[in-house]
Design a protein around this motif. Structure first.
Motif: not given
Length: 288
Positions: A183-185, A190-191, A196-197, A285-288
């Motif tokens: 899940p993106y959120t 987590l990252c 993360t993947p 900023l992590l993007l989906p």
């Protein structure tokens, strides 16, 4: 040199096997990136590379690291010994510093022309999933022995910690190479702590500045510390691999084994263009 480690083999390895089986099922049900090649073909190719590399890891790298730690411990040598830290602090600091030295090793694999020849075998996989986690050339595993052994000795890491860290190291490597959609959120939070993947998928992009980012193995802090963090790439826009090696025929076990001993191609597509990407968001900023 000690080779048998009962707890490592009877507890650590089965736990890794269970984790791998779980990730294998989850990435099949919750796919993060679309595959470009048939899964059975890639499993055969990657397992062939791993069949040579994993014995070197277990029979040379792990015993070598343990021996380096044991010798340093017996002679009371190493940074953590000289600081006179209590045992709990030596184990905590040792775990963190082991992870930091592996961040530096990963950077070196990309910066050294010689080491990149071997590491490139890992990167030219045209898809990224759990099987890629063990697709390392045997030469890379052998080359890591003196580096990781020296780092362990200089730090004075407790010998039992070396084995514990290696189990966590391998488990996290499997996790962040997997093609599992979290899940993106959840992953966005987590990252901030661990790789993360989505984060590691960017590292396997054909865009050079993306490949030369996200070098961390367990904790993502090291990329933040060295400003090598890049999260602002949408997963569906990532092309996995290395631009000069796009031909599936070059994924054969024979070609992968011989590849480090051949002239390396420049970072460009077969038509001569160099992959680039414009980014509009902060690298953090992590993007989906």
């Amino acid at each position: 040199m000690k080779i048998m480690f009962p707890k490592f083999d009877k507890i650590g390895m089965p736990l890794l096997g269970l984790a791998a089986a779980t990730l294998f099922l989850l990435e099949a049900k919750r796919q993060l990136r679309k595959r470009t090649r048939p899964k059975p073909e890639r499993l055969l190719e990657n397992s062939s590379v791993a069949a040579a590399a994993l014995p070197a890891l277990r029979l040379l790298l792990v015993p070598g690291m343990y021996a380096a730690a044991r010798q340093a411990n017996q002679k009371r040598f190493g940074l953590l010994r000289w600081l006179g830290l209590p045992e709990w602090a030596r184990y905590t600091a040792g775990f963190l510093l082991l992870d930091y030295t592996n961040y530096l090793w990963h950077v070196l694999l990309h910066k050294s022309d010689t080491l990149w020849r071997f590491h490139n075998v890992h990167h030219i996989d045209l898809d990224l999933d759990l099987s890629t986690a063990w697709r390392f050339h045997i030469g890379e595993n052998i080359a890591s022995v003196p580096y990781r052994g020296a780092a362990i000795a200089l730090l004075g890491v407790p010998a039992p910690l070396v084995l514990f860290y290696e189990v966590i190291f391998e488990g996290c490597t499997a996790f962040h190479h997997s093609n599992m959609r979290l899940p993106y959120t959840v992953e966005r939070q987590l990252c901030k702590v661990m790789v993360t993947p989505r984060m590691h998928g960017i590292h396997h992009s054909i865009v050079a500045r993306e490949t030369n980012s996200n070098f961390s193995v367990i904790f993502s802090w090291w990329d933040r510390l060295h400003q090598s963090l890049r999260l602002n790439v949408p997963q569906d826009e990532i092309t996995i691999g290395v631009p000069a090696y796009r031909d599936p025929k070059e994924q054969s076990p024979k070609h992968l084994f011989l590849m480090p001993f051949k002239r390396q191609r420049p970072w460009q597509l077969p038509d001569g263009t160099v992959p680039e990407r414009e980014t509009w968001h902060s690298p953090a900023l992590l993007l989906p």
